[in-house]
Design a protein around this motif. Structure first.
Motif, mmCIF file in Angstrom:
data_model
loop_
_atom_site.group_PDB
_atom_site.id
_atom_site.type_symbol
_atom_site.label_atom_id
_atom_site.label_comp_id
_atom_site.label_asym_id
_atom_site.label_seq_id
_atom_site.Cartn_x
_atom_site.Cartn_y
_atom_site.Cartn_z
ATOM 1 N N PRO A 12 0.808 -1.224 0.000
ATOM 2 C CA PRO A 12 0.000 0.000 0.000
ATOM 3 C C PRO A 12 0.840 1.272 0.000
ATOM 4 O O PRO A 12 0.393 2.301 -0.490
ATOM 5 N N VAL B 186 1.854 5.467 -2.740
ATOM 6 C CA VAL B 186 1.841 6.764 -2.063
ATOM 7 C C VAL B 186 3.228 7.402 -2.114
ATOM 8 O O VAL B 186 3.374 8.589 -2.411
ATOM 9 N N ASN C 219 -9.696 -3.348 0.549
ATOM 10 C CA ASN C 219 -8.911 -2.203 0.990
ATOM 11 C C ASN C 219 -9.492 -0.905 0.457
ATOM 12 O O ASN C 219 -8.767 0.059 0.240
ATOM 13 N N ALA C 220 -10.802 -0.907 0.191
ATOM 14 C CA ALA C 220 -11.451 0.273 -0.360
ATOM 15 C C ALA C 220 -11.297 1.439 0.596
ATOM 16 O O ALA C 220 -11.331 1.236 1.800
ATOM 17 N N PRO C 221 -11.147 2.659 0.127
ATOM 18 C CA PRO C 221 -11.026 3.002 -1.296
ATOM 19 C C PRO C 221 -9.599 2.767 -1.819
ATOM 20 O O PRO C 221 -8.687 3.478 -1.421
ATOM 21 N N PRO D 67 -6.859 3.148 -4.550
ATOM 22 C CA PRO D 67 -6.762 4.120 -5.644
ATOM 23 C C PRO D 67 -6.756 3.441 -7.017
ATOM 24 O O PRO D 67 -6.091 2.419 -7.203
#
Lengths: 358, 443
Positions: B117, B121, B431-433, B435
């Motif tokens: 995740p 980012v 794992n909403a939202p 990307p």
């Protein structure tokens, strides 16, 4: 000199029962709070926040949790890691079942599940104590870890078998998930840890805390004086597990972002137990000092060779750090078996009479 | 009192030094590409980790010594010790990402899961070569994660295909018993859904033997069950100390070694050698070259090992895991080179690196140019497919060394791919939202 109490008169019961009756302590705590809430967020970089401060605060909270059980109530426990895991898995399930709920609330609520399970595994404490009890809690550790691996419902049947923290917002600010900024996560962890520590400081000097300490010091005498051992011990287990559960939930939600069952293994239990023993059994400030020693010191030691311009292979640094920390643990426990909290107490006593010791 | 004061002073100095080191971000050199290597030479998995770490480090170091880096720009290498521990892995990630890291290869499923995740980012790609999350092969959902050349599901399908070949066709698997002994963690559990699906399709029985991380070196009870169940074949998904223990136990119960097949992470030289003579015939999947008979490895010997710049012994060059580490670095190096070509920049960023990896095309000609002809199957990454499901071969232990025992076997892509896409969609939903992909496709 530094701790001169002369002239600090207490003229009311309120002043006499204050959490910190001495002015110097109040100043010291204010300075620490200013550093934690203002100086560190203003100057620290992301690495300092995410790899040093957040884990330190999480471990401090876990150490407070174990300290309540082991340090204040005298019940030895090796199940801390599992109770932290229960908090983490509960928070994960809660936030996936209620995706719109406030994630901080979910983290705080997750401790309730941990408390319930902790109380169940605390039941044998009525009959057995000491090392025997430690083995029972060890069973809790293995059993719960087994559950984390085998019960697919707990991790929503993820193919990876791990829990992954989803993106959650609190009042429009991203609080968990990869997008959450270190500063936000730091503030959440700091507020929860400081809040619980403050609460516990008050509980421990009140009726409940005193009954725990009576059980610890001599349970038969306590019973004769009207303390009910079952309720008291179970409450210690529940409160301790609650705090550990919250720490475990914070560990995955605000620090690691994902956790495998092995994150909550027996080694985590030992890590927290070492923090408590090294920091000082039965001391809240000791929990913080122990966590700092076990978590922060190795990270710093790792950076020292690089800072001094010495090129050493990464694994050698690891080995050397291991040895230094191990040696320091032995050293400190020889110098002061009652931990850092006792060292600080001695230092305070010396400062009180300095420069004219008698 | 005096000792306490000295103690306090010493601690303060140590902390001060450490703090200044941690607080000041090291300025990145203007003319180098920074590649952090998350390795583990300590901990329970060190036996496997050391060879991988050496291979990764030596190939990149060789490029520095022989060619002066890639595209005329030196590589700045830094190893960070994770000990296969997720906490330390994240610490390493946080400590190095600020220095302009181009790519992360954590060599641990646990650490990979934590970094996935973060990758999008922080805009730094994660290269999990043949491990990590299988679903990450779907590049439209995971633009920042690469598990070229294969996922675990590819591997599981190859094993069944190979066993089918031995039996004279997949249809002959009906009524057979296949045992699956695995590390009881995310890593070992991942192939189970596919294996179960294949068991249903081809009518064989799947017997599972989980080995906990703590019991890696004590598998007697599992092998007792194996002896009782008498499976026709055994498949192993192990790592670290689990592998040699399993092979030793298999030898002890006289399980026919030619019917014992490991995943590519159970293919180390030390793993097989532990079984002594009895291990002869043990098989494992592999996708990186066997032996040291490659010009690029000679260059490593000449420029790095003989020059004393490596912690490798000359004999370990050519070992399965060492070569795997080399292949990992080849993918990194080729990713950097492709990114340099695409962007025209010499010093690239993590975002450029992602483009480079997504446009990676390691064809036959390029492999020969690198001095690695036959070292790996040609690989091509596309925007949709970050694993590529490339062919895998089976190697056999002859008592002293590995030799290739089969041709390249294609995974059952028609079965694996829909599963990957479904798993990716599920991951995104859980794992909403999550990307949506915003990165343009480089090719």
């Amino acid at each position: 000199m530094f701790y001169r109490e002369a002239g600090q008169f207490k003229t009311s019961y309120k002043a006499d029962q204050a959490l910190m009756p001495i002015l110097q302590d109040r100043i010291g705590l204010s300075v620490i709070l200013v550093v934690a809430f203002v100086i560190i967020p203003a100057f620290a970089n992301d690495f300092f926040l995410t790899s040093i401060m957040i884990p330190f605060l999480v471990f401090s909270l876990a150490a407070i949790g174990l300290n309540i059980l082991t340090g204040y109530c005298g019940q030895l426990s090796l199940g801390t890691g599992a109770f932290m895991g229960v908090g983490a898995y509960a928070a994960y399930k809660l936030t996936t079942i209620f995706p719109d709920a406030n994630v901080i609330l979910m983290v705080l609520l997750s401790g309730v599940f941990s408390a319930a399970i902790g109380a169940i595994f605390g039941l044998p404490s009525l009959r057995i104590k000491g090392l025997y009890l430690a083995v029972t809690t060890l069973a809790a550790q293995f059993f719960l870890e087994w559950c984390f691996i085998r019960i697919g419902w707990l991790y929503n049947y993820n193919a990876s078998g791990a829990i992954e923290v989803p993106h959650r917002e609190v009042f429009g600010i991203v609080a968990s998930g990869a997008e959450a900024t270190p500063i936000v996560r730091y503030f959440i962890v700091l507020c929860i840890t400081a809040g619980i520590a403050f609460l516990m400081a008050n509980v421990l000097r009140g009726r409940i805390g005193r009954s725990w300490m009576m059980i610890r010091d001599m349970d038969i005498a306590a019973e004769l004086m009207g303390i009910r051992p079952l309720q008291t011990k179970l409450m210690a287990f529940a409160v301790s597990s609650y705090i550990c559960g919250v720490a475990g939930a914070m560990m995955v939600f605000f620090w690691l972002n994902a956790a495998e069952p092995s994150s909550y293994s027996i080694s985590l239990s030992f890590q927290v137990l070492f923090m408590v023993i090294l920091g000082g059994l039965g001391s809240l400030s000791g929990a913080f000092m122990g966590a700092a020693f076990i978590w922060i010191l190795p990270v710093f030691l790792k950076f020292i060779p690089g800072t001094l311009g010495i090129q050493i292979a990464a694994e050698t640094v690891e080995h050397v750090t291991f040895m230094i920390v191990g040696a320091l643990i032995i050293f400190f426990l020889i110098v002061e078996p009652h931990g850092f909290a006792r060292l600080w107490q001695i230092a305070k006593q010396k400062l009180r009479v300095w420069p004219f010791p008698y | 009192m005096k000792t306490i004061m000295q103690l306090a002073l010493g601690t303060a100095v140590a902390l001060g030094v450490g703090l200044s080191g941690a607080m000041t971000t090291v300025a990145q050199a203007e003319d180098s590409n920074y590649v952090p290597l998350l390795t583990y030479r300590t901990g329970p998995f060190a036996a496997s980790g050391i060879h991988i770490a050496n291979g990764m480090h030596d190939y990149l170091k060789m490029l520095n010594e022989r060619d002066g880096g890639i595209g005329g720009v030196k590589l700045e290498l830094e190893e960070c010790e994770t000990g296969y521990n997720a906490q330390k892995g994240v610490e390493c990630y946080e400590a190095t990402k600020g220095k302009g890291a181009l790519v992360y290869n954590p060599y641990s499923t646990g650490i990979t899961l934590q970094l996935i995740p973060k990758a999008g980012v922080d805009k730094i790609p994660v290269l999990s070569m043949g491990y990590g999350l299988s679903a990450a092969a779907d590049g439209s959902v995971f633009p920042w994660v690469f598990n070229v050349p294969d996922t675990y599901w590819d591997g599981a399908s190859v094993v069944i295909k190979y066993i089918g070949e031995q039996e004279g066709g997949l249809e002959n698997l009906k009524g057979k018993k296949i045992g699956y002994i695995f590390l009881d963690a995310g890593y070992g559990r991942e192939p189970i859904p596919l294996l179960e699906q294949l068991a249903e399709k081809y009518g064989f029985e799947l017997l599972q033997y989980p080995v906990g991380v703590k019991e890696m070196q004590n598998q007697s009870s599992q092998w007792l069950n194996v002896r009782r169940d008498r499976p026709d074949y055994m498949v192993m998904w192990g790592w670290g100390a689990m592998n040699p223990t399993a092979i030793k136990e298999a030898v002890k119960i006289r399980f026919p070694m030619n019917k014992f097949i490991g995943v590519w992470w159970s293919a180390g030289d030390d793993d097989a050698a532990a079984g002594g003579d009895g291990a002869k015939g043990y098989k494992a999947m592999n996708f990186s070259g066997v032996g040291s008979d490659f010009p690029a490895l000679d260059d490593i010997k000449k420029h790095v090992v003989d020059a004393g710049l490596s912690s490798t012994d000359a004999e370990t060059i050519g070992g399965t895991l060492y070569n795997r580490g080399v292949l990992n670095s080849v993918i990194i190096a080729e990713g950097i080179r492709t990114a340099q070509e695409l962007t025209g920049k010499k010093v690239i960023t993590g975002e450029d690196m992602r483009m480079g990896l997504e446009a990676l095309n390691l064809d036959e000609a390029r492999l020969e140019e690198l001095g690695l002809k036959g070292f790996a199957h040609p690989m091509k990454v596309t925007c949709e497919d970050h694993a590529g499901s490339h062919p895998v071969f089976i190697q056999e232990w002859d008592g002293k060394a590995w030799r290739q025992a089969s041709g390249w076997i294609e995974p059952m892509t028609d079965l694996v791919r829909p599963m990957l896409e479904k798993a990716a969609a599920e991951y995104a939903e859980k794992n909403a939202p999550w990307p949506a992909r915003t990165e343009p496709c480089p090719n």
